[in-house]
Scaffold this motif. Structure first.
Motif, PDB file in Angstrom:
ATOM      1  N   ASP A 582      78.861  36.267 -34.610  1.00  0.00           N
ATOM      2  CA  ASP A 582      80.073  36.009 -34.391  1.00  0.00           C
ATOM      3  C   ASP A 582      80.735  37.092 -33.321  1.00  0.00           C
ATOM      4  O   ASP A 582      80.608  38.224 -33.656  1.00  0.00           O
ATOM      5  CB  ASP A 582      81.109  35.769 -35.614  1.00  0.00           C
ATOM      6  CG  ASP A 582      80.146  34.946 -36.749  1.00  0.00           C
ATOM      7  OD1 ASP A 582      79.940  33.958 -36.140  1.00  0.00           O
ATOM      8  OD2 ASP A 582      80.649  35.034 -37.898  1.00  0.00           O
ATOM      9  N   PHE A 583      81.634  36.771 -32.629  1.00  0.00           N
ATOM     10  CA  PHE A 583      82.345  37.464 -31.734  1.00  0.00           C
ATOM     11  C   PHE A 583      83.526  36.820 -31.290  1.00  0.00           C
ATOM     12  O   PHE A 583      83.942  35.650 -31.486  1.00  0.00           O
ATOM     13  CB  PHE A 583      81.646  38.022 -30.471  1.00  0.00           C
ATOM     14  CG  PHE A 583      81.037  36.717 -29.515  1.00  0.00           C
ATOM     15  CD1 PHE A 583      81.554  36.478 -28.557  1.00  0.00           C
ATOM     16  CD2 PHE A 583      80.040  35.952 -30.133  1.00  0.00           C
ATOM     17  CE1 PHE A 583      81.374  35.462 -27.596  1.00  0.00           C
ATOM     18  CE2 PHE A 583      79.728  34.843 -29.092  1.00  0.00           C
ATOM     19  CZ  PHE A 583      80.296  34.678 -28.031  1.00  0.00           C
ATOM     20  N   MET A 584      84.476  37.792 -30.543  1.00  0.00           N
ATOM     21  CA  MET A 584      85.627  37.391 -30.020  1.00  0.00           C
ATOM     22  C   MET A 584      85.793  37.610 -28.630  1.00  0.00           C
ATOM     23  O   MET A 584      85.310  38.635 -27.929  1.00  0.00           O
ATOM     24  CB  MET A 584      86.978  38.124 -30.801  1.00  0.00           C
ATOM     25  CG  MET A 584      86.936  37.541 -32.168  1.00  0.00           C
ATOM     26  SD  MET A 584      88.201  38.521 -33.117  1.00  0.00           S
ATOM     27  CE  MET A 584      89.697  37.611 -32.173  1.00  0.00           C
ATOM     28  N   ALA A 585      86.845  37.001 -27.874  1.00  0.00           N
ATOM     29  CA  ALA A 585      87.279  37.496 -26.507  1.00  0.00           C
ATOM     30  C   ALA A 585      88.496  37.961 -26.407  1.00  0.00           C
ATOM     31  O   ALA A 585      89.524  37.553 -26.926  1.00  0.00           O
ATOM     32  CB  ALA A 585      87.180  36.224 -25.733  1.00  0.00           C
ATOM     33  N   TYR A 586      88.538  39.178 -25.465  1.00  0.00           N
ATOM     34  CA  TYR A 586      89.876  39.968 -25.396  1.00  0.00           C
ATOM     35  C   TYR A 586      89.842  40.100 -23.922  1.00  0.00           C
ATOM     36  O   TYR A 586      88.999  40.095 -23.258  1.00  0.00           O
ATOM     37  CB  TYR A 586      89.520  41.372 -25.893  1.00  0.00           C
ATOM     38  CG  TYR A 586      89.963  41.478 -27.408  1.00  0.00           C
ATOM     39  CD1 TYR A 586      91.246  41.908 -27.838  1.00  0.00           C
ATOM     40  CD2 TYR A 586      89.100  41.080 -28.270  1.00  0.00           C
ATOM     41  CE1 TYR A 586      91.488  42.273 -29.162  1.00  0.00           C
ATOM     42  CE2 TYR A 586      89.302  41.374 -29.569  1.00  0.00           C
ATOM     43  CZ  TYR A 586      90.464  41.870 -30.157  1.00  0.00           C
ATOM     44  OH  TYR A 586      90.761  42.118 -31.592  1.00  0.00           O
ATOM     45  N   LEU A 587      91.229  40.262 -23.361  1.00  0.00           N
ATOM     46  CA  LEU A 587      91.707  40.434 -22.078  1.00  0.00           C
ATOM     47  C   LEU A 587      92.234  41.755 -22.076  1.00  0.00           C
ATOM     48  O   LEU A 587      93.214  42.171 -22.706  1.00  0.00           O
ATOM     49  CB  LEU A 587      92.491  39.271 -21.596  1.00  0.00           C
ATOM     50  CG  LEU A 587      93.121  39.674 -19.951  1.00  0.00           C
ATOM     51  CD1 LEU A 587      92.267  39.689 -18.968  1.00  0.00           C
ATOM     52  CD2 LEU A 587      94.245  38.533 -19.723  1.00  0.00           C
ATOM     53  N   THR A 588      91.770  42.812 -21.423  1.00  0.00           N
ATOM     54  CA  THR A 588      92.404  44.196 -21.136  1.00  0.00           C
ATOM     55  C   THR A 588      92.727  44.499 -19.812  1.00  0.00           C
ATOM     56  O   THR A 588      92.063  43.790 -18.823  1.00  0.00           O
ATOM     57  CB  THR A 588      91.514  45.148 -21.582  1.00  0.00           C
ATOM     58  OG1 THR A 588      90.476  45.352 -20.894  1.00  0.00           O
ATOM     59  CG2 THR A 588      91.229  45.121 -23.154  1.00  0.00           C
ATOM     60  N   GLY A 589      93.921  45.113 -19.335  1.00  0.00           N
ATOM     61  CA  GLY A 589      94.180  45.623 -18.007  1.00  0.00           C
ATOM     62  C   GLY A 589      95.290  46.418 -18.109  1.00  0.00           C
ATOM     63  O   GLY A 589      95.877  47.037 -18.997  1.00  0.00           O
ATOM     64  N   VAL A 590      96.203  46.476 -16.781  1.00  0.00           N
ATOM     65  CA  VAL A 590      97.190  46.964 -16.612  1.00  0.00           C
ATOM     66  C   VAL A 590      98.388  46.037 -15.990  1.00  0.00           C
ATOM     67  O   VAL A 590      98.022  45.057 -15.102  1.00  0.00           O
ATOM     68  CB  VAL A 590      97.136  48.050 -15.526  1.00  0.00           C
ATOM     69  CG1 VAL A 590      98.318  48.803 -15.062  1.00  0.00           C
ATOM     70  CG2 VAL A 590      95.638  49.067 -15.823  1.00  0.00           C
TER      71      VAL A 590
END
Length: 742
Positions: A582-590
């Motif tokens: 099982d896993f998840m999606a993340y969005l990271t940035g500035v």
């Protein structure tokens, strides 16, 4: 239509809806399309494009001169969409609209209406009465000659088809594989293109040319797929005008204003649950929901609340839990599911009843298992209003189970300048503390306006508004917890993930598009990722993380689309190899202010090594039996026995032909699911789950939605005012040129 080679069905729909937003709401000061609109329009656009997966029924595409059946389909679907919207089934209504728009738009790409306008020197005109119940369109005689073969040229596979039409009367091309509309004569037009078996190809070289058939489609701007490619843009422009006209007149204007706003995404019901007179939590939540929002599933009830889903949990078979996951959507779902359970037998007692596996469902959907004593019912309702806010975006979503969980864990999360509020929710922890970037405790002004702390049963929720939220920076949260805890940090922001899904190709070969995968992804494969992000930012990247928050892979091949035609930024590209488990999606940035930001897709993604092959089910009709064949391939290194099942929300399944299937490594098997929707079934959106559970290895599930439709009835003769005949098309165009509608 192939988006890479022209204006696709999805693009036509979005462009038309953008024009309609201006028409409907442009006079409202300060109103602009938001992510809510894009969510609604995406549902319409995807239902539109998926019609290309049905290549057996010509009336879906106005193929083979199927003008009467195509016209009846458009009228039926518009009536159906209005009825579903009035009943509160907005997803079903959007799907009905999308299916109708595909047929409407195909009229201009597959018929010779555009060519007839060109021949008469007429400006762009939508076909009068198309999709309206007061008009019937009658085709040419079966013996009427409509086309001849295209002239061969030196361009491989691309003949000169500019003059292959032999009539100005209304006709459309025949496409192979549509049994009700087989091409009866070589004098009739074909759809054309390399995938159409109704046209003729001589693959042998004759004087350095290749002989091609008599197609007339304008689906794309490439000669390989569309013999009348030069008219593609004009056909798309008229189709956009027709889409705008039909949606406005046949849907929007027939609905009360509030239902129209809900349907097209201007507003969302928040569905307040407060009902002081309800004696129990179960009765409280049930009694305050309108009947069309209820969905009873083996003594479990799911309802919408501020775009979240709330489930009242009892002892339900695992298939019912699978159905709940189908109900809230596939891995594009962006709002968590909160599971409510009467978990404490007596006030002050620490003894909890069995959670019946609901914790797993809460974890999988990014929500919490909220166990509530009976004397805290009203507090539970207030808690839901705190944690289930319509515009909250997940920043951090953590779930930990089992004896190996870290004691009193800490997690890092960013606060950025776009956040207007902050909500921290944990179930299973006894307390938590927020730490400043310098490590000192963040002092909560608990008595100040804008700070709200609630503790109900096993759950704690802290809410901070714009006056009490900490300034931008990297913060830590420290939990007092041992095992079996969940943590969610969210906040209201214009910078948000609108959609995220793993995708696969679908549609007719010359109309390929990418749609959400129907089942769990296969471990080790690299499917397409598609995502839309609303708001302003200078840099952003997707990641895969474990449910405990550990980084698995950065999605370096998922690129930002610079020149998207939409109101949101699009990301697309192949993912890294899908991890096992099982896993998840993340969005990271500035963001534009230079602050680090983070957003999470709360729906957990689960991988499998069992491939399910399930045909996309678009629609079913009450009283009509249908068989769907399901394929299974064991990609594990060991043999296994798979227990197969199927369940749907309208009790339409009458038989699953096998109960289990034994498969060696690499071996493939199949089973059938037989549907027979009952005549008294409620018309509208149906959720269906088809799955296989391995005894030794992990199984797989296909989660789908289709519209259950009433039996089709021909348009009543008394409703038909205008009888339009294909052989009178020239006169019809002349009347339009003179400014007359009929």
């Amino acid at each position: 239509m192939l988006g890479a080679h022209g204006v696709s069905h999805m693009e036509q729909t979005r462009l038309a809806m953008g024009l309609l937003w201006d028409l409907w709401y442009g006079d409202i000061p300060g109103w602009v399309p938001t992510y809510k609109n894009l969510l609604a329009v995406n549902e319409i656009a995807e239902a539109n494009a998926l019609v290309d997966d049905d290549q057996e029924n010509g009336e879906l595409h106005f193929d083979g001169e199927s003008f009467q059946l195509g016209q009846e389909r458009l009228v039926k679907l518009s009536d159906q969409a209005v009825a579903l919207a009035n009943a509160g089934d907005y997803i079903g209504a959007r799907k009905s609209i999308g299916m109708a728009l595909h047929t409407l738009q195909d009229f201009y790409a597959h018929s010779n209406w555009v060519e007839s306008l060109v021949q008469k020197g007429a400006a762009n005109q939508i076909y009068p009465g198309l999709g309206y119940p007061n008009t019937m369109i009658y085709p040419l005689d079966n013996k009427a000659r409509t086309c001849e073969n295209c002239r061969a040229t030196t361009a491989v596979f691309c003949g000169d088809c500019d003059d292959n039409l032999k009539t100005i009367g209304l006709t459309s091309g025949y496409y192979s594989g549509e049994p009700k509309f087989k091409k009866i004569s070589s004098a009739k037009c074909s759809h054309g293109g390399p995938f159409d078996g109704s046209t003729t190809y001589d693959l042998g070289l004759i004087d350095s040319v290749i002989y091609v058939g008599q197609g007339i489609n304008k689906d794309s701007s490439t000669c390989l797929l569309s013999p009348h490619r030069s008219l593609h843009i004009r056909a798309a422009q008229i189709a956009i005008d027709a889409t705008k006209d039909w949606v406005n007149a046949r849907i929007y204007k027939r609905l009360p204003q509030l239902q129209s706003d809900y349907l097209f995404g201007k507003e969302y019901k928040d569905g307040s649950l407060l009902d002081p007179g309800a004696p129990t939590l179960y009765d409280l939540l049930i009694s305050s929901i309108q009947p069309h929002k209820r969905d009873l599933m083996s003594r479990a009830t799911a309802l919408d609340h501020n775009m979240h889903t709330v489930a009242m949990a009892e002892n339900v078979h695992e298939h019912g839990k699978a159905l709940l996951r189908a109900k809230v959507g596939r891995n594009s779902k962006l709002y968590p599911v909160q599971i409510i359970q009467d978990g404490v037998k007596e006030r002050g007692s620490e003894e909890l009843v069995d959670d019946y596996g609901w914790r797993e469902t809460a974890l999988a959907t990014g929500g919490h298992l909220i166990t509530v004593p009976k004397d805290e019912i009203m507090e539970a309702v207030a808690l839901l209003d705190t944690i289930s806010r319509p515009n909250n975006n997940e920043i951090l979503s953590i779930a930990v189970t089992g004896p190996d969980a870290k004691i009193d864990p800490e997690f890092v999360f960013p606060i950025d300048s776009s956040l207007k509020s902050l909500v921290v929710t944990t179930s299973g922890a006894t307390s938590f503390e927020i730490l400043n970037p310098n490590g000192s405790p963040y002092e909560l002004a608990s008595s100040a306006a804008g700070t709200e702390m609630r503790r109900v049963g096993n759950t704690i929720a802290l809410s901070l508004n714009s006056t009490t939220i900490p300034p931008p920076g990297l913060y830590r949260i420290s939990l007092k917890a041992a095992s079996n805890y969940t943590l969610s940090i969210s906040g209201e922001s214009d910078l948000s993930i609108i959609s995220f899904y793993l995708a696969e190709a679908g549609g007719r070969p010359q109309h390929r598009a990418f749609f959400p995968i129907q089942s769990l992804p296969i471990a080790g494969e690299m499917p397409m990722v598609k995502a839309h992000v609303n708001g302003n930012f200078t840099d952003g990247k997707f990641e895969f993380r474990t449910k405990e928050g550990a980084l698995i892979a950065s999605q370096d091949t998922v690129h930002r689309e610079v020149d998207s035609e939409e109101i949101a930024t699009m990301f697309y590209g192949n993912s890294s190899a899908i991890p096992e488990g099982d896993f998840m999606a993340y969005l990271t940035g500035v963001n534009d202010d230079g602050n680090t930001f983070q957003r999470a897709v709360p729906m957990m993604i689960s991988s499998s090594k069992l491939r399910l092959t399930v045909p996309i089910i678009q629609r079913m009709v009450v009283g009509e039996q249908r068989k769907v064949t399901i394929g299974l391939t064991n990609l594990n290194s060991i043999p296994d026995t798979y227990e197969v099942f199927a369940v749907d929300s309208k009790d339409s399944i009458i038989e699953v032909t096998r109960s289990n299937i034994e498969l060696k490594p690499g071996e493939t098997g199949s089973f059938d699911v037989n549907f027979l929707p009952r005549m008294n079934s409620t018309i509208g959106m149906t959720e269906v789950v088809i799955g296989a559970k391995g005894r030794a290895t992990k199984g797989n599930m296909s989660l789908q939605r289709f519209v259950l439709e009433p039996k089709s009835n021909p348009i009543l003769y008394s409703r038909i005012r205008y009888h339009q005949y294909a052989n009178e098309t020239e006169q019809l165009i002349e009347r339009l040129m003179m400014g007359m509608k009929r």
